[in-house]
Design a protein around this motif. Structure first.
Motif, PDB file in Angstrom:
ATOM      1  N   LEU A  65      -6.068  -3.780  38.817  1.00  0.00           N
ATOM      2  CA  LEU A  65      -6.614  -2.795  37.882  1.00  0.00           C
ATOM      3  C   LEU A  65      -5.736  -1.550  37.779  1.00  0.00           C
ATOM      4  O   LEU A  65      -5.598  -0.771  38.723  1.00  0.00           O
ATOM      5  CB  LEU A  65      -8.034  -2.405  38.356  1.00  0.00           C
ATOM      6  N   GLY A  66      -5.131  -1.364  36.599  1.00  0.00           N
ATOM      7  CA  GLY A  66      -4.324  -0.166  36.343  1.00  0.00           C
ATOM      8  C   GLY A  66      -5.066   0.771  35.402  1.00  0.00           C
ATOM      9  O   GLY A  66      -6.109   0.418  34.855  1.00  0.00           O
ATOM     10  N   LEU A  67      -4.500   1.952  35.202  1.00  0.00           N
ATOM     11  CA  LEU A  67      -5.178   2.939  34.354  1.00  0.00           C
ATOM     12  C   LEU A  67      -4.147   3.707  33.534  1.00  0.00           C
ATOM     13  O   LEU A  67      -3.100   4.107  34.052  1.00  0.00           O
ATOM     14  CB  LEU A  67      -5.962   3.912  35.252  1.00  0.00           C
ATOM     15  N   LYS A  68      -4.461   3.932  32.255  1.00  0.00           N
ATOM     16  CA  LYS A  68      -3.587   4.763  31.417  1.00  0.00           C
ATOM     17  C   LYS A  68      -3.838   6.212  31.796  1.00  0.00           C
ATOM     18  O   LYS A  68      -4.981   6.660  31.765  1.00  0.00           O
ATOM     19  CB  LYS A  68      -3.933   4.559  29.941  1.00  0.00           C
ATOM     20  N   GLY A  69      -2.785   6.915  32.188  1.00  0.00           N
ATOM     21  CA  GLY A  69      -3.026   8.291  32.607  1.00  0.00           C
ATOM     22  C   GLY A  69      -1.762   8.983  33.044  1.00  0.00           C
ATOM     23  O   GLY A  69      -0.658   8.503  32.832  1.00  0.00           O
ATOM     24  N   GLU A  73     -22.885  13.157  44.393  1.00  0.00           N
ATOM     25  CA  GLU A  73     -24.204  12.997  45.022  1.00  0.00           C
ATOM     26  C   GLU A  73     -24.030  13.321  46.494  1.00  0.00           C
ATOM     27  O   GLU A  73     -23.034  12.915  47.101  1.00  0.00           O
ATOM     28  CB  GLU A  73     -24.693  11.555  44.893  1.00  0.00           C
ATOM     29  N   SER A  74     -24.990  14.026  47.062  1.00  0.00           N
ATOM     30  CA  SER A  74     -24.836  14.363  48.471  1.00  0.00           C
ATOM     31  C   SER A  74     -26.184  14.679  49.118  1.00  0.00           C
ATOM     32  O   SER A  74     -27.093  15.167  48.445  1.00  0.00           O
ATOM     33  CB  SER A  74     -23.910  15.572  48.595  1.00  0.00           C
ATOM     34  N   THR A  75     -26.294  14.366  50.376  1.00  0.00           N
ATOM     35  CA  THR A  75     -27.488  14.728  51.147  1.00  0.00           C
ATOM     36  C   THR A  75     -27.006  15.459  52.393  1.00  0.00           C
ATOM     37  O   THR A  75     -26.117  14.954  53.111  1.00  0.00           O
ATOM     38  CB  THR A  75     -28.272  13.463  51.573  1.00  0.00           C
ATOM     39  N   LEU A  76     -27.589  16.623  52.619  1.00  0.00           N
ATOM     40  CA  LEU A  76     -27.159  17.450  53.742  1.00  0.00           C
ATOM     41  C   LEU A  76     -27.305  16.672  55.056  1.00  0.00           C
ATOM     42  O   LEU A  76     -28.326  16.010  55.289  1.00  0.00           O
ATOM     43  CB  LEU A  76     -28.005  18.733  53.769  1.00  0.00           C
ATOM     44  N   HIS A  77     -26.281  16.735  55.873  1.00  0.00           N
ATOM     45  CA  HIS A  77     -26.199  16.079  57.186  1.00  0.00           C
ATOM     46  C   HIS A  77     -26.159  14.548  57.114  1.00  0.00           C
ATOM     47  O   HIS A  77     -26.199  13.891  58.142  1.00  0.00           O
ATOM     48  CB  HIS A  77     -27.374  16.485  58.102  1.00  0.00           C
ATOM     49  N   LYS A  78     -26.125  13.992  55.910  1.00  0.00           N
ATOM     50  CA  LYS A  78     -26.075  12.521  55.821  1.00  0.00           C
ATOM     51  C   LYS A  78     -24.751  12.034  55.236  1.00  0.00           C
ATOM     52  O   LYS A  78     -24.199  11.043  55.684  1.00  0.00           O
ATOM     53  CB  LYS A  78     -27.226  12.019  54.936  1.00  0.00           C
ATOM     54  N   GLY A  79     -24.286  12.739  54.202  1.00  0.00           N
ATOM     55  CA  GLY A  79     -23.019  12.315  53.608  1.00  0.00           C
ATOM     56  C   GLY A  79     -22.956  12.571  52.119  1.00  0.00           C
ATOM     57  O   GLY A  79     -23.942  13.007  51.507  1.00  0.00           O
ATOM     58  N   SER A  80     -21.782  12.277  51.547  1.00  0.00           N
ATOM     59  CA  SER A  80     -21.568  12.576  50.123  1.00  0.00           C
ATOM     60  C   SER A  80     -20.909  11.395  49.433  1.00  0.00           C
ATOM     61  O   SER A  80     -20.287  10.554  50.075  1.00  0.00           O
ATOM     62  CB  SER A  80     -20.653  13.784  49.960  1.00  0.00           C
ATOM     63  N   ASN A  81     -21.071  11.392  48.115  1.00  0.00           N
ATOM     64  CA  ASN A  81     -20.449  10.348  47.311  1.00  0.00           C
ATOM     65  C   ASN A  81     -19.844  11.002  46.073  1.00  0.00           C
ATOM     66  O   ASN A  81     -20.552  11.635  45.283  1.00  0.00           O
ATOM     67  CB  ASN A  81     -21.532   9.327  46.915  1.00  0.00           C
ATOM     68  N   PHE A  82     -18.527  10.905  45.923  1.00  0.00           N
ATOM     69  CA  PHE A  82     -17.824  11.467  44.766  1.00  0.00           C
ATOM     70  C   PHE A  82     -17.302  10.296  43.930  1.00  0.00           C
ATOM     71  O   PHE A  82     -16.636   9.412  44.453  1.00  0.00           O
ATOM     72  CB  PHE A  82     -16.645  12.350  45.209  1.00  0.00           C
ATOM     73  N   LYS A  83     -17.650  10.355  42.616  1.00  0.00           N
ATOM     74  CA  LYS A  83     -17.305   9.202  41.776  1.00  0.00           C
ATOM     75  C   LYS A  83     -16.615   9.681  40.493  1.00  0.00           C
ATOM     76  O   LYS A  83     -17.134  10.575  39.825  1.00  0.00           O
ATOM     77  CB  LYS A  83     -18.615   8.486  41.424  1.00  0.00           C
ATOM     78  N   MET A  84     -15.456   9.082  40.174  1.00  0.00           N
ATOM     79  CA  MET A  84     -14.799   9.375  38.887  1.00  0.00           C
ATOM     80  C   MET A  84     -14.892   8.109  38.037  1.00  0.00           C
ATOM     81  O   MET A  84     -14.362   7.070  38.422  1.00  0.00           O
ATOM     82  CB  MET A  84     -13.327   9.726  39.105  1.00  0.00           C
ATOM     83  N   GLU A  85     -15.593   8.228  36.893  1.00  0.00           N
ATOM     84  CA  GLU A  85     -15.783   7.053  36.020  1.00  0.00           C
ATOM     85  C   GLU A  85     -14.872   7.166  34.806  1.00  0.00           C
ATOM     86  O   GLU A  85     -15.062   8.037  33.954  1.00  0.00           O
ATOM     87  CB  GLU A  85     -17.233   6.999  35.537  1.00  0.00           C
ATOM     88  N   PHE A  86     -13.879   6.266  34.721  1.00  0.00           N
ATOM     89  CA  PHE A  86     -12.930   6.285  33.603  1.00  0.00           C
ATOM     90  C   PHE A  86     -13.385   5.268  32.556  1.00  0.00           C
ATOM     91  O   PHE A  86     -13.896   4.198  32.909  1.00  0.00           O
ATOM     92  CB  PHE A  86     -11.525   5.892  34.089  1.00  0.00           C
ATOM     93  N   PRO A  87     -13.200   5.572  31.260  1.00  0.00           N
ATOM     94  CA  PRO A  87     -13.606   4.600  30.237  1.00  0.00           C
ATOM     95  C   PRO A  87     -12.817   3.299  30.375  1.00  0.00           C
ATOM     96  O   PRO A  87     -11.598   3.345  30.583  1.00  0.00           O
ATOM     97  CB  PRO A  87     -13.312   5.303  28.910  1.00  0.00           C
ATOM     98  N   ALA A  88     -13.510   2.156  30.247  1.00  0.00           N
ATOM     99  CA  ALA A  88     -12.858   0.853  30.464  1.00  0.00           C
ATOM    100  C   ALA A  88     -11.690   0.640  29.512  1.00  0.00           C
ATOM    101  O   ALA A  88     -10.717  -0.039  29.854  1.00  0.00           O
ATOM    102  CB  ALA A  88     -13.887  -0.254  30.308  1.00  0.00           C
ATOM    103  N   GLN A  89     -11.752   1.255  28.291  1.00  0.00           N
ATOM    104  CA  GLN A  89     -10.650   1.016  27.339  1.00  0.00           C
ATOM    105  C   GLN A  89      -9.330   1.627  27.808  1.00  0.00           C
ATOM    106  O   GLN A  89      -8.271   1.285  27.277  1.00  0.00           O
ATOM    107  CB  GLN A  89     -11.004   1.480  25.914  1.00  0.00           C
ATOM    108  N   ASP A  90      -9.389   2.526  28.796  1.00  0.00           N
ATOM    109  CA  ASP A  90      -8.145   3.101  29.328  1.00  0.00           C
ATOM    110  C   ASP A  90      -7.619   2.301  30.521  1.00  0.00           C
ATOM    111  O   ASP A  90      -6.595   2.659  31.105  1.00  0.00           O
ATOM    112  CB  ASP A  90      -8.380   4.561  29.762  1.00  0.00           C
TER     113      ASP A  90
END
Ligand code: ADP
Length: 444
Positions: free
Chosen positions: A313-317, A412-429
């Motif tokens: 999986l590559g990405l135009k960028g 998304e994050s919960t204190l003392h539990k952990g975090s989730n960082f997500k970058m969603e790129f459009p599939a056409q790219d």
């Protein structure tokens, strides 16, 4: 003269007329003939009024109806009242349209009314200067045929008007415009275009200033670091106090170096913001470098690192921007996760998107801090961030890179539990590297 219609009066007249005919017929002993003459008279009378009506309706300058009594008087009166009512409404409507147009003319912005196909229905005078629309000559023309700009075509194509569209004026390349589309009324858009050249110039001066200052700071920092190393090399028997002093100077120089580096990256991303991205970036290859760097950084903390990368999986960028954003999220996870925690990094196609995701079992973030994380220099815990060598610019860079790549950043994050960082790129790219089928690999 206005006649009031009365059913009783109408029947009374008809009955009187028929009775007169019957009496006259009986008197002359020619009932049938008299009735026939009566019918002919009624017919002629009606035809005369019909002709009058047609004449009245088709002669535009005749406003008052022809004089008449009886049933035709009621008909003229009815039609007359209706036309008067319609005219009154039309006058009111014209007054409203005039008011709207006067209001739109008084606006400091260009205002254009478009239909659902983005064809021009109306525009104010300012639209002539800002967008080069000639009214009424360009009535019915599609806006993209007149304002020829890839940014506008892309913006309209996306059909998402929550954010404004920025572009150069078609008539003057020094003029920067901000366009807003608002759906209104029955299947129409109101397009407002504003001259933001001044604002743009100030913003450009600001970012040029930051870039120049950062650039200028790099040389003295390198010189200080160089001399520091030279002194340490040439003199061996330093006292405890001097060693501590050198260590503090080194730490601060490293911090400053990183801050300058991040500022330069941020201003580069800002400068590139309007440049359309076309390069094909081999993300799995880039991920390999990130994985190697993460391993080195992770030596002390001994986190469990899990990488789940789609190797095809590559990405135009823009490669350096993407690398900087991906690395920032990964380094943050390493910095804000206590020893022995788990960090998962994935690069996968998920439905309509290609997703880069970093999740950790770290300190987490309070929900009220999440919306402010991408502000420059915003740090939840300043002392912790300083300890980790944080600058407070990492997530601002990630946000700008995401925006430049038409991606969405989700935190998304919960204190003392952990975090989730997500970058969603459009599939056409996204694109498939090589011909092999997508395969996942897990490195731990
Ligand atoms: P910094 O260089 O200070 O890490 P960032 O812009 O990268 O700056 O992050 C801003 C703030 O967001 C950080 O100071 C930290 O408080 C918080 N943060 C970022 N990533 C994480 C994470 N994975 N877990 C917990 N907090 C985080």
């Amino acid at each position: 003269m206005i006649y009031r219609f009365s059913l009783k009066q109408f029947f009374h007249r008809v009955l009187t007329f028929i009775s007169c005919l019957v009496i006259a017929g009986l008197l002359f002993g020619e009932l049938q003939l008299v009735l026939l003459i009566g019918a002919v008279i009624v017919l002629i009378w009606n035809y005369r009024h019909l002709l009058k009506l047609i004449n009245w309706l088709w002669q535009k300058n005749l406003i008052s109806p022809p004089e008449s009594s009886g049933v035709w008087g009621h008909i003229y009166d009815g039609i007359y009242r209706r036309t008067q009512k319609y005219r009154r409404k039309q006058r009111e409507l014209n007054a409203r349209i005039r008011e709207f147009r006067d209001g739109a003319e008084a606006l400091p912005d260009a205002a254009v009314v478009l239909d659902l196909d983005y064809c021009i229905r109306w525009c104010n005078k300012k639209a002539t200067y800002l967008l080069g629309i000639r009214w009424p000559f360009d009535n019915g023309q599609r806006i993209t045929n007149l304002v020829r700009s890839p940014e506008l075509t892309h913006y309209i194509g996306k059909n998402d008007f929550t954010l404004p569209c920025s572009l150069e004026s078609p008539d003057n390349e020094d003029q920067q415009l901000e366009l807003r589309f608002m759906p209104y009324g029955d299947k129409q858009y109101l397009l407002l275009a504003r001259d933001v050249s001044q604002l743009h110039r100030v913003e450009k001066m600001r970012s040029d200033f930051v870039a120049n200052v950062s650039h200028e700071l790099k040389t003295p920092l390198t010189v200080v670091r160089g001399y520091m190393e030279l002194i340490q090399e040439q003199t061996e028997d330093f006292s405890e106090q001097w060693l501590r002093t050198f260590s503090t100077i080194e730490q601060q120089v490293t911090r400053m170096d990183r801050l300058v580096e991040q500022l330069l990256i941020l201003s580069r991303v800002e400068v590139n913001a309007d440049i359309e991205i076309k390069a094909m970036v081999n993300i799995p290859e880039m991920m390999n470098t990130l994985i190697a760097d993460a391993r080195i950084l992770n030596k002390d903390k001994q986190h469990k690192l899990l990488f789940d990368v789609d190797e095809t999986l590559g990405l135009k960028g823009n490669e350096s921007e993407l690398k900087s954003a991906f690395a920032n999220l990964l380094v943050n996870a390493l910095n804000y996760t206590p020893d022995g925690g788990t960090i998962k990094v994935s690069w996968q196609r998920v439905g309509e998107h290609c997703v880069y995701q970093v999740s950790d079992t770290g300190v987490g973030i309070r929900s009220e801090d999440i919306p402010r994380l991408t502000e420059r220099f915003y740090r939840v815990d300043k002392s912790r961030s300083r300890d980790t060598g944080g600058t407070g610019l990492g997530l601002a860079i990630v946000k700008h890179v995401a925006h430049h790549h038409h991606a969405q950043l989700h935190i998304e994050s919960t204190l003392h539990k952990g975090s989730n960082f997500k970058m969603e790129f459009p599939a056409q790219d996204c694109f498939v590297i090589g011909k092999s089928h997508p395969k996942k690999h897990i490195i731990s």
